[in-house]
Design an enzyme around this catalytic site. Structure first.
Site, short mmCIF file in Angstrom:
data_model
loop_
_atom_site.label_atom_id
_atom_site.label_comp_id
_atom_site.label_asym_id
_atom_site.label_seq_id
_atom_site.Cartn_x
_atom_site.Cartn_y
_atom_site.Cartn_z
N ARG A 36 -2.98 -45.85 5.66
CA ARG A 36 -4.08 -45.21 4.91
C ARG A 36 -3.83 -43.72 4.66
NH1 ARG A 36 -9.93 -43.74 6.07
NH2 ARG A 36 -11.10 -44.33 4.20
N ILE A 62 -12.12 -42.37 -1.34
CA ILE A 62 -11.42 -43.56 -0.86
C ILE A 62 -12.46 -44.32 -0.05
CG2 ILE A 62 -10.50 -42.28 1.14
CD1 ILE A 62 -8.12 -44.14 1.23
N SER A 63 -12.57 -45.63 -0.25
CA SER A 63 -13.61 -46.41 0.42
C SER A 63 -13.42 -46.38 1.94
CB SER A 63 -13.57 -47.87 -0.03
OG SER A 63 -13.75 -47.96 -1.42
N GLN A 64 -14.53 -46.58 2.63
CA GLN A 64 -14.52 -46.70 4.10
C GLN A 64 -13.79 -48.01 4.45
OE1 GLN A 64 -18.50 -46.97 5.53
NE2 GLN A 64 -17.88 -47.26 7.66
#
Ligand code: SAH
Length: 226
Positions: A36, A62-64
């Site tokens: 990530r 950026i998504s969780q």
């Protein structure tokens, strides 16, 4: 794609996701394998393995990881199947789908983000992901039908084009505005063509901006052409 052995930070994140209710081992393994930190801007890389969403520029995030994991679970088995993502952002969610074995088509309205995500994905060896810049509320008809479509930005309603581009048995996983908040929905297209909607709980996403989403406007989300 390159095989990687998850480090201690990845293992901790997976434990946390498991505690928070993610059950699919395939999804947890995929999350553990995607680096990530490569999808996060340099100054905040030290936070890359936290279960939070982080800024990636142009007012986007950026998504969780929990959200990505939950949406992947709801998308069902995608191995070897075509998946459309609306809202490439950093490319992280697309990489997780690729680790699950999906053939990924991903659309992003901001040219700058689409280019950067495409470069990151290529550099990391995710060659099964195609990224294109345009308004994803139209879907990507040329590559349809899809076994699953995931939308990582929330619109006022379910765009018709996306439902039409689902194959039989396909699932559309998307947040939509409902009342004063957002809900995560799964819209399924049964084998007989019937469309079934399931509410999967509260959600918090950036706005889906486009022809069948919200209009771009000052203070909301910059026009990508400016
Ligand atoms: N999946 C991403 C999350 C990105 S946030 C990740 O893992 O990083 C949602 C993204 O949707 C933003 O980058 C935003 O620019 C994009 N977006 C919003 N409306 C869109 C539209 N109509 N078509 C394509 N992308 C859109």
């Amino acid at each position: 794609m390159t095989r990687r052995t998850p480090g201690a930070q990845a293992r901790r994140l997976v434990e946390r996701l498991r505690e928070r209710g993610i059950r699919s081992q395939a999804v947890l393994d995929a999350i553990a394998r995607v680096p990530r930190q490569e999808f996060v801007p340099e100054p905040i890389r030290f936070r890359a393995w936290e279960d939070v969403r982080l800024p990636i520029g142009l007012g986007q995030t950026i998504s969780q990881p929990w959200t990505v994991a939950r949406m992947c679970e709801l998308a069902g088995d995608v191995a070897g199947r075509r998946v459309l993502e609306i809202g490439t952002g950093s490319g992280y969610h697309a990489a997780v789908l690729a680790e699950l074995g999906a053939i990924v088509f991903s659309v992003e309205r901001h040219a700058g983000l689409a280019d950067r995500a495409a470069r990151t994905l290529r550099r990391l060896g995710y060659l099964g992901v195609s990224v294109k810049q345009f308004d994803g509320t139209y879907g990507w008809a040329a590559e349809a039908p899809y076994a699953a479509i995931v939308t990582t930005a929330a619109g006022p309603d379910v765009p018709d084009a996306l439902v039409r581009q689902l194959g039989p048995g396909g699932r559309l996983v998307l947040p939509v505005a409902r009342g004063s908040g957002q809900r995560l929905l799964v819209v399924r297209r049964a084998e007989d063509g019937e469309v079934i909607e399931t509410d999967c709980g509260p959600a918090s996403f950036v706005p889906l901006v486009g022809r069948f989403g919200y209009r771009a406007g000052p203070g909301r989300d910059p026009d990508p052409r400016l």
